[in-house]
Design an enzyme around this catalytic site. Structure first.
Site, PDB file in Angstrom:
ATOM      1  N   CYS A   1     -27.476  45.479  96.236  1.00 10.45           N
ATOM      2  CA  CYS A   1     -27.280  44.190  95.573  1.00 10.45           C
ATOM      3  C   CYS A   1     -27.944  42.997  96.255  1.00 10.45           C
ATOM      4  CB  CYS A   1     -25.786  43.907  95.411  1.00 10.45           C
ATOM      5  SG  CYS A   1     -25.521  42.445  94.374  1.00 10.45           S
TER       6      CYS A   1
ATOM      7  N   CYS B   1     -22.551  45.971  99.116  1.00 10.28           N
ATOM      8  CA  CYS B   1     -23.197  46.904  98.186  1.00 10.28           C
ATOM      9  C   CYS B   1     -24.703  46.975  98.500  1.00 10.28           C
ATOM     10  CB  CYS B   1     -22.975  46.445  96.748  1.00 10.28           C
ATOM     11  SG  CYS B   1     -21.246  46.064  96.401  1.00 10.28           S
TER      12      CYS B   1
ATOM     13  N   ARG C   1     -25.583  52.410  77.578  1.00  9.21           N
ATOM     14  CA  ARG C   1     -26.470  51.253  77.739  1.00  9.21           C
ATOM     15  C   ARG C   1     -27.628  51.542  78.676  1.00  9.21           C
ATOM     16  NH1 ARG C   1     -23.831  46.983  75.608  1.00  9.21           N
ATOM     17  NH2 ARG C   1     -21.746  47.828  75.908  1.00  9.21           N
TER      18      ARG C   1
ATOM     19  N   CYS D   1     -22.092  36.732  98.090  1.00  8.22           N
ATOM     20  CA  CYS D   1     -20.959  37.656  97.954  1.00  8.22           C
ATOM     21  C   CYS D   1     -20.626  38.322  99.283  1.00  8.22           C
ATOM     22  CB  CYS D   1     -21.292  38.705  96.886  1.00  8.22           C
ATOM     23  SG  CYS D   1     -19.925  39.833  96.593  1.00  8.22           S
TER      24      CYS D   1
ATOM     25  N   CYS E   1     -22.243  38.806  78.322  1.00  9.33           N
ATOM     26  CA  CYS E   1     -21.554  39.266  79.525  1.00  9.33           C
ATOM     27  C   CYS E   1     -21.786  38.302  80.683  1.00  9.33           C
ATOM     28  CB  CYS E   1     -22.049  40.659  79.888  1.00  9.33           C
ATOM     29  SG  CYS E   1     -21.277  41.296  81.381  1.00  9.33           S
TER      30      CYS E   1
ATOM     31  N   CYS F   1     -17.762  39.648  77.366  1.00 15.25           N
ATOM     32  CA  CYS F   1     -17.558  40.590  78.456  1.00 15.25           C
ATOM     33  C   CYS F   1     -17.657  39.822  79.762  1.00 15.25           C
ATOM     34  CB  CYS F   1     -18.638  41.661  78.374  1.00 15.25           C
ATOM     35  SG  CYS F   1     -18.575  42.853  79.720  1.00 15.25           S
TER      36      CYS F   1
ATOM     37  N   CYS G   1     -16.021  48.929  80.251  1.00 16.39           N
ATOM     38  CA  CYS G   1     -17.456  49.179  80.426  1.00 16.39           C
ATOM     39  C   CYS G   1     -17.641  49.645  81.862  1.00 16.39           C
ATOM     40  CB  CYS G   1     -18.230  47.887  80.164  1.00 16.39           C
ATOM     41  SG  CYS G   1     -19.988  48.002  80.555  1.00 16.39           S
TER      42      CYS G   1
END
Ligand code: SAM
Ligand code: DTB
Ligand code: SF4
Length: 330
Positions: free
Chosen positions: A60, A57, A261, A53, A97, A129, A189
């Site tokens: 991550c 972040c 969650r 990616c 998801c 999701c 979400c």
């Protein structure tokens, strides 16, 4: 408890800083007024495109610029995804998801393939999701038409702390995507991560933004940072269960009807600690031995936990959100 979208930071701070036993009691009370406290929704995650990616972040493991053990994997095939979704359904999951390590969705063949995946999982009668990064209004509509039920896009932290964690996109970009998801009548979400070096004020700030959106998110994931070797946050200490409880309880009181969650970080929590989180109002978990790339408790361990705590898996599509389930024909 009245549903409000005009909370002040001070009011939220007062709740967040209550003595922890009082806070839990209040949250447990609000939870019972709006939800069945014995029901916990079981969701399954699948990383359909992993690693590589372009974003930065700091938490991550999938960011290309950090050297982690995550292996890059191009977008999966639709039939592989369907096998995983069928297995998830058989093991009792009601929400599936699919996550992609993308900065944003692009209108290309890969997106068309994701739309096929959405259509397929919708056909299984599960809540579908996706979490694919930033999204335009048109892309959100295409996902909705394919049968998408919910979209995950986390604020992650407060607006002030955000710059310390991510520089490749802005807080407003995040909010714009949430707005596009809402406009397409997809269930929202959105939550965040604790344990990234943020202050209590940052946690309060994030909840303040979430609760004052025009409509509360239907689902609010509270993640404990899973520190991954090679990422800038690899050395962060483990968050204590009391911090999770504070965050979950405050979210529950502010957003009484949302699914709160208990997301990443369960591998490092024992059943007693997780029970405190359910008591504080958490009513959903991710099951399956992997989250996206990091470990999660084994399915049989979770089944044992449900038995011990007398919890029941929640049925699909029980949300009374403005979002209706539509089965897509063919
Ligand atoms: N690339 C998309 C995005 O960023 O929106 C979707 C996938 S991304 C991995 C989904 C969410 O997982 C992030 O927003 C973050 O909240 C959470 N996450 C990622 N790495 C994590 C970690 N190490 N610990 C806890 N949560 C994490
Ligand atoms: C969310 O808030 N937590 C999930 C889901 N939304 C996509 C992801 C957690 C990822 C944890 C790190 C990993 O396994 O890569
Ligand atoms: Fe990319 Fe999402 Fe990971 Fe950020 S959280 S690096 S956008 S996969």
């Amino acid at each position: 408890m009245e549903i409000r979208n005009n909370w002040t930071r001070e009011e939220i701070s007062e709740i967040y800083n209550m003595p922890v036993m009082e806070l839990m009691y209040k949250a447990a009370t609000v939870h019972r007024e709006h939800n069945d406290p014995s029901e916990v929704q079981v969701c399954t995650l699948l990383s359909v495109k992993t690693g590589g990616c372009p974003e930065d972040c700091a938490y991550c493991p999938q960011a290309a610029r950090y050297h982690t053990d995550v292996k890059v994997h191009k977008l999966m095939e639709v039939d592989e995804v369907m096998t995983a979704a069928n297995n998830a359904k058989e093991s009792g999951s009601t929400r599936f998801c699919m996550g992609a390590a993308w900065r944003e969705v692009r209108d290309n063949k890969d997106f068309d393939k994701v739309l096929e995946m959405v259509k397929g999982v919708n056909g299984l009668g599960m809540e579908v999701c996706c979490t694919l990064g930033m999204l335009s209004e048109e892309q959100a509509e295409k996902l909705k038409d394919a049968g998408l039920y919910a979209y995950n896009h986390n604020l992650d932290t407060s607006e002030e702390h955000y710059e310390e964690i991510i520089s490749t996109r802005t807080y407003d970009d995040r909010l714009d995507t949430l707005d596009n998801v809402r406009k397409a009548k997809i269930s929202v979400c959105s939550g965040g991560i604790i344990g990234m070096g943020e202050s209590h004020n940052d946690r309060i700030g994030m909840l303040h933004t979430l609760v004052n959106l025009p409509e509360h998110p239907e689902s609010v994931p509270v993640n404990a940072l899973v520190p991954v070797e090679g990422t800038p946050l690899e050395e962060q200490p483990r968050v204590s269960v009391w911090e999770m409880v504070r965050m979950i309880a405050t979210a529950r009181i502010l957003m009484p009807k949302a699914m709160v969650r208990l997301s990443a970080g369960r591998v490092r929590m024992n059943i007693e600690e997780q029970a405190l989180c359910f008591m504080a109002g958490a009513n959903s978990i991710f099951a399956g031995d992997k989250l996206l790339t990091t470990p999660n408790p084994e399915v049989n361990e979770d089944q044992e936990m449900f038995q011990t705590l007398n919890l029941r898996p929640r049925k699909a599509f029980k949300g009374e959100a403005s979002v209706k389930f539509e089965q897509i024909p063919g």
